[in-house]
Design a protein around this motif. Structure first.
Motif, PDB file in Angstrom:
ATOM      1  N   PHE A   1     -37.255   2.769  10.451  1.00  0.00           N
ATOM      2  CA  PHE A   1     -37.362   2.979  11.803  1.00  0.00           C
ATOM      3  C   PHE A   1     -38.604   4.014  12.124  1.00  0.00           C
ATOM      4  O   PHE A   1     -39.451   3.633  13.108  1.00  0.00           O
ATOM      5  CB  PHE A   1     -36.346   3.136  12.451  1.00  0.00           C
ATOM      6  CG  PHE A   1     -36.316   3.784  13.974  1.00  0.00           C
ATOM      7  CD1 PHE A   1     -36.822   2.818  14.868  1.00  0.00           C
ATOM      8  CD2 PHE A   1     -36.115   4.911  14.328  1.00  0.00           C
ATOM      9  CE1 PHE A   1     -36.820   3.225  16.105  1.00  0.00           C
ATOM     10  CE2 PHE A   1     -36.126   5.392  15.699  1.00  0.00           C
ATOM     11  CZ  PHE A   1     -36.395   4.382  16.773  1.00  0.00           C
ATOM     12  N   ARG A   2     -38.617   5.046  11.496  1.00  0.00           N
ATOM     13  CA  ARG A   2     -39.638   6.042  11.635  1.00  0.00           C
ATOM     14  C   ARG A   2     -40.674   5.973  10.497  1.00  0.00           C
ATOM     15  O   ARG A   2     -41.695   6.861  10.722  1.00  0.00           O
ATOM     16  CB  ARG A   2     -38.898   7.624  11.655  1.00  0.00           C
ATOM     17  CG  ARG A   2     -38.017   7.754  12.756  1.00  0.00           C
ATOM     18  CD  ARG A   2     -38.623   7.985  14.119  1.00  0.00           C
ATOM     19  NE  ARG A   2     -37.719   8.253  15.065  1.00  0.00           N
ATOM     20  CZ  ARG A   2     -38.071   8.476  16.164  1.00  0.00           C
ATOM     21  NH1 ARG A   2     -39.303   8.279  16.796  1.00  0.00           N
ATOM     22  NH2 ARG A   2     -37.154   8.817  17.423  1.00  0.00           N
ATOM     23  N   GLY A   3     -40.717   5.083   9.785  1.00  0.00           N
ATOM     24  CA  GLY A   3     -41.817   4.475   8.706  1.00  0.00           C
ATOM     25  C   GLY A   3     -41.813   5.693   7.700  1.00  0.00           C
ATOM     26  O   GLY A   3     -42.976   5.620   7.090  1.00  0.00           O
ATOM     27  N   SER A   4     -40.693   6.223   7.213  1.00  0.00           N
ATOM     28  CA  SER A   4     -40.942   7.156   6.172  1.00  0.00           C
ATOM     29  C   SER A   4     -40.961   6.404   4.692  1.00  0.00           C
ATOM     30  O   SER A   4     -41.324   7.136   3.700  1.00  0.00           O
ATOM     31  CB  SER A   4     -40.073   8.402   5.989  1.00  0.00           C
ATOM     32  OG  SER A   4     -38.834   7.545   5.891  1.00  0.00           O
ATOM     33  N   ALA A   5     -40.723   5.062   4.710  1.00  0.00           N
ATOM     34  CA  ALA A   5     -40.346   4.663   3.160  1.00  0.00           C
ATOM     35  C   ALA A   5     -41.710   3.763   2.820  1.00  0.00           C
ATOM     36  O   ALA A   5     -42.374   3.347   3.540  1.00  0.00           O
ATOM     37  CB  ALA A   5     -38.967   3.736   3.236  1.00  0.00           C
ATOM     38  N   GLN A   6     -41.826   3.712   1.593  1.00  0.00           N
ATOM     39  CA  GLN A   6     -42.866   3.141   0.940  1.00  0.00           C
ATOM     40  C   GLN A   6     -42.420   1.549   0.815  1.00  0.00           C
ATOM     41  O   GLN A   6     -41.614   1.094   0.990  1.00  0.00           O
ATOM     42  CB  GLN A   6     -43.195   3.625  -0.524  1.00  0.00           C
ATOM     43  CG  GLN A   6     -44.428   4.454  -0.677  1.00  0.00           C
ATOM     44  CD  GLN A   6     -45.746   3.950  -0.443  1.00  0.00           C
ATOM     45  OE1 GLN A   6     -45.912   2.710  -0.148  1.00  0.00           O
ATOM     46  NE2 GLN A   6     -46.835   4.704  -0.066  1.00  0.00           N
ATOM     47  N   ALA A   7     -43.307   0.712   0.256  1.00  0.00           N
ATOM     48  CA  ALA A   7     -43.420  -0.772   0.077  1.00  0.00           C
ATOM     49  C   ALA A   7     -42.044  -0.952  -0.634  1.00  0.00           C
ATOM     50  O   ALA A   7     -41.861  -0.614  -1.853  1.00  0.00           O
ATOM     51  CB  ALA A   7     -44.595  -1.190  -0.369  1.00  0.00           C
ATOM     52  N   GLY A   8     -41.354  -2.067   0.037  1.00  0.00           N
ATOM     53  CA  GLY A   8     -40.201  -2.594  -0.466  1.00  0.00           C
ATOM     54  C   GLY A   8     -38.872  -1.573  -0.263  1.00  0.00           C
ATOM     55  O   GLY A   8     -37.685  -2.027  -0.958  1.00  0.00           O
ATOM     56  N   GLY A   9     -39.185  -0.479   0.529  1.00  0.00           N
ATOM     57  CA  GLY A   9     -37.908   0.292   0.808  1.00  0.00           C
ATOM     58  C   GLY A   9     -37.834   0.463   2.218  1.00  0.00           C
ATOM     59  O   GLY A   9     -38.442  -0.144   3.102  1.00  0.00           O
TER      60      GLY A   9
END
Length: 419
Positions: free
Chosen positions: A94-102
């Motif tokens: 939601f806040r965009g902190s995870a890398q690809a596939g996460g």
């Protein structure tokens, strides 16, 4: 309630308030290409979100769900006194902190106190149960897409549509421009190769906004799932036309995912994203992902061959790089940096087919597909892989999908909102 065209909300000043009344305006006119480009969210925010008052809102969004002043729509809603019952995070969170596939998992948003549920990779049954748990009666979707079939946000939209239909919830799409404009290109997915990066038969570069896709999904695919949305509203973009590319919109680019840093990345991505299906680095772990492509052992010949082809709108620079993560971490790779000299003439998918064909011919000892044939999911069938392996040329490969692309283009016209 059956779904038909009168449930689609236009972008006119008269149409937006119709949200609060429970029925959309019939025959709303498409947005016109004049004046400032205003995403759908901007229009509701200008009214203090009043058209959504009285709804139990579940917001499926990420950092691209932002207003011109930089406020996220959920923050803006809460500041206006309209607190969603839940937010839902797609890939990267939601806040965009995870890398690809996460993703970010479930948590309570510390800024607003809104419960956030992880919606990445969930099926329609699980997402429907989350909507029920949160008490959602209206799902609001606001995520900027980049125009490629294998970018997962449009499939989060599709999952949300089916799940909303299962729990009899309405869906409101706050539309945003397609940064690539409105041209469709590339192969159409073969349903036998459906996956999380391509669930339904649409073109690889679909040429539609998420609002248009929602209309297309609702009429073309939802009946096959045995469901119908009780209500679908699309708050259109004002001032956008189909031939408008992102730099012409005057909007600020907000990274839709960590490896989509600029509009330039989006231009090449529907094509060079296919390098994820090869052993080559697609540039993750560099500052120009999907523009820098290569692998250890490649030399200058690839760039020279590509330049000799004089591909429309494309330029190539010989480059060497050391990825900091993903493939070939801390290894020196040779390859090319692709740049777009003429966005109007550039065809990302045809250009990438040329890159694949020439890489295999020049460096057969280095080039290979990923062993799991992930390229088939990216390209939508095994046709690209088998044709390249058989030595087919660029025109032969790209000509193989001409008829299916034309049919997709015909089918989508009924659902388009912008001229």
């Amino acid at each position: 309630m059956s779904l038909n065209r009168r449930h689609f909300l236009g972008a006119s000043a008269l149409a937006v308030p119709a949200l609060a009344g429970g029925s959309a305006v019939a025959g709303a006119e498409p947005a016109q290409g004049h004046g400032r480009v205003l995403p759908g969210a901007e229009q509701l925010a200008a009214q203090g979100w009043r058209p959504l008052e009285g709804r139990k809102l579940g917001v499926l969004s990420n950092p691209t769900g932002v207003l011109l002043n930089g406020d996220h729509i959920v923050d803006s809603m809460v500041a206006a006194g309209l607190k969603p019952v839940a937010a839902f995070g797609p890939e990267h969170g939601f806040r965009g902190s995870a890398q690809a596939g996460g993703s970010e998992g479930d948590y309570t948003d510390p800024r607003t106190g809104v419960p956030v549920y992880d919606a990445y990779g969930v099926d329609t049954t699980k997402l429907a149960s989350l909507f029920t748990k949160a008490g959602v009666d209206t799902v609001v979707f606001d995520i900027a897409d980049v125009g490629a079939r294998f970018y997962t946000y449009i499939w989060s939209l599709y999952t949300a549509m089916v799940a909303a239909a299962k729990v009899d919830a309405a869906l409101v799409v706050l539309d945003r421009p397609n940064p690539l404009g409105g041209r469709a290109a590339g192969p159409v997915l073969d349903p036998k190769f459906a996956s999380g990066i391509g669930r339904k038969p649409i073109a690889q570069q679909h040429g539609m906004t998420v609002g248009e896709l929602a209309r297309f999904f609702a009429e073309e695919f939802l009946p096959g799932e045995g469901v119908q949305l009780p209500k679908l509203d699309v708050v259109q973009v004002r001032g956008w036309q189909r031939d408008t590319l992102f730099p012409q919109t005057g909007l600020n680019w907000v990274l839709p995912s960590p490896n989509m840093p600029t509009p330039d990345t989006a231009l090449v991505y529907p094509g060079t994203g296919m390098f994820e299906g090869t052993v080559f680095s697609e540039g993750r772990g560099t500052t120009r992902p999907f523009e820098i492509i290569g692998a250890p052992g490649l030399d200058w010949r690839w760039r020279e061959k590509l330049e000799d082809l004089a591909l429309p709108g494309a330029r190539f620079r010989e480059t060497y790089f050391v990825p900091t993560f993903s493939k070939f971490v801390n290894q020196t790779c040779g390859g090319v940096q692709l740049s777009v000299s003429d966005p109007r003439a550039f065809d990302a998918i045809r250009t990438t087919v040329a890159m694949l064909v020439t890489a295999k011919a020049l460096h057969p000892d280095v080039f290979a597909w990923r062993p799991d044939n992930y390229i088939d999911k990216l390209s939508g069938s095994d046709r690209l892989r088998t044709m390249v392996d058989a030595g087919a040329g660029v025109d032969e490969v790209t000509g193989a999908w001409r008829a299916e692309l034309a049919e997709f283009d015909r089918r989508r016209r009924h659902h388009l909102l912008y001229r």
